[in-house]
Enzyme design. Structure first.
Site, PDB file in Angstrom:
ATOM      1  CG  ASN A   8      -1.836   1.192   1.261  1.00 22.36           C
ATOM      2  OD1 ASN A   8      -1.880   1.978   0.316  1.00 22.36           O
ATOM      3  ND2 ASN A   8      -2.570   1.350   2.352  1.00 22.36           N
ATOM      4  CE  LYS A  10      -0.337   3.215   4.659  1.00 20.31           C
ATOM      5  NZ  LYS A  10      -0.278   3.312   6.109  1.00 20.31           N
ATOM      6  CD  GLU A  97      -3.079   5.446   6.612  1.00 18.51           C
ATOM      7  OE1 GLU A  97      -3.101   5.475   5.367  1.00 18.51           O
ATOM      8  OE2 GLU A  97      -2.142   4.925   7.259  1.00 18.51           O
ATOM      9  CD  GLU A 164      -3.471  -2.340   7.288  1.00 18.49           C
ATOM     10  OE1 GLU A 164      -2.344  -2.565   6.834  1.00 18.49           O
ATOM     11  OE2 GLU A 164      -4.078  -1.290   7.063  1.00 18.49           O
ATOM     12  CB  SER A 207       4.870  -2.090  12.187  1.00 17.35           C
ATOM     13  OG  SER A 207       4.494  -0.765  12.518  1.00 17.35           O
ATOM     14  N   GLY A 229       4.854   1.323   4.927  1.00 21.55           N
ATOM     15  CA  GLY A 229       6.164   1.978   4.849  1.00 21.55           C
ATOM     16  C   GLY A 229       7.241   1.144   4.173  1.00 21.55           C
TER      17      GLY A 229
HETATM   18  P1  13P Z   1       2.870   0.350   7.812  1.00 24.67           P
HETATM   19  O1  13P Z   1       3.389  -0.926   7.190  1.00 24.67           O
HETATM   20  O2  13P Z   1       3.643   1.565   7.408  1.00 24.67           O
HETATM   21  O3  13P Z   1       2.687   0.210   9.273  1.00 24.67           O
HETATM   22  O4  13P Z   1       1.405   0.605   7.189  1.00 24.67           O
HETATM   23  C1  13P Z   1       0.498  -0.422   7.207  1.00 24.67           C
HETATM   24  C2  13P Z   1      -0.645  -0.052   6.385  1.00 24.67           C
HETATM   25  O5  13P Z   1      -1.400   0.853   6.735  1.00 24.67           O
HETATM   26  C3  13P Z   1      -0.866  -0.768   5.134  1.00 24.67           C
HETATM   27  O6  13P Z   1      -2.135  -0.551   4.632  1.00 24.67           O
END
Ligand code: 13P
Length: 244
Positions: A8, A10, A97, A164, A207, A229
């Site tokens: 993802n 984002k 989010e 998540e 994470s 990330g």
């Molecule tokens: P991180 O891997 O940065 O924690 O984000 C997870 C996420 O929101 C994937 O959709």
């Protein structure tokens, strides 16, 4: 069953990064696999499909779709039909989010999942508790409520659910393996009871890194990972894909 790895991105990336990263992913065996799914920002999807991932096995996801099914006077919206036309196979729905920052709620998300099915897209439906529900022990009830709306959908099809926990996203904190297993098995059981006639995959997200992915994937009920990330760094993401 082959486990999935979903990146993802984002609201990240630009033409030079996407061109460099996807060219690489399309040509190395660790990432050029049909179980690797890239959720890019909308505007890069057609280009990725038609130019960067030609002859690649990698699949594409959108990060959202409109709750309006049909084309029409909905300025700024993108519907499932357009995504399918762009060569997209999956769509993330209900990411925390969007739930928290944009205030997307239950009924809108149900429309979106229904529209994804109608358009031939596989939804990646996100659920997960805030820290308060983890701390006070109500996390399973919280997740059950998030799943409950799906029961309104008449024509249910194959779906991916991503667990998540909000407190794990972008924080470097992950639940213990026993905690992940408990929730993922709860989701499988909940979905199985109601939708036993479709294929249900349950991912873990929050994470995920090259260091913890092995342990997460060892949990039998976990069907893959949703990576934020770490999916933005080519070496980290390649490491993760190599282990899936
Ligand atoms: P991180 O891997 O940065 O924690 O984000 C997870 C996420 O929101 C994937 O959709």
């Amino acid at each position: 069953m082959t486990k999935l790895v979903v990146a993802n991105w984002k609201m990240n990336g630009d033409t030079s990064k996407i061109s460099a990263d996807l060219n690489y992913y399309a040509h190395v065996s660790e990432t050029n696999k049909s179980n690797v799914i890239l959720a890019l920002p909308y505007i890069y999807l057609v280009w990725a499909k038609q130019h960067l991932l030609v002859n690649s096995k990698i699949n594409l996801a959108a990060q959202d779709l409109s709750h309006y099914l049909n084309c029409g006077a909905y300025t700024g919206k993108i519907n499932g039909e357009m995504l399918k036309d762009a060569g997209v196979e999956y769509v993330i729905i209900g990411h925390s989010e969007r739930r928290n920052l944009i205030g997307e709620n239950g009924p809108i998300l149900v429309h979106k999942v229904r529209n994804a099915f109608e358009s031939g897209l596989t939804p990646i439906f996100c659920v997960g508790e805030p820290l308060s529900a983890r701390t006070d022990g109500s996390y399973l009830q919280f997740i059950e409520l998030q799943l409950a709306g799906l029961e309104e959908i008449e024509q249910f099809k194959d779906i991916v659910i991503a667990y998540e926990p909000c407190w794990s996203i972008g924080t470097g904190k992950i639940p213990t393996m026993a905690e992940i297993q408990e929730v993922v098995e709860f989701i499988h059981q909940y979905m199985q009871k109601r939708f036993s006639y479709v294929k249900i995959s349950v991912l873990y997200g929050g994470s995920v890194t090259g260091q913890n992915v092995d342990d997460i994937l060892k949990i039998k009920s976990v069907d893959g990972v949703l990576v934020g990330g770490a999916s933005l760094k080519v070496s980290d993401f390649t490491d993760i894909c190599a282990k899936v």
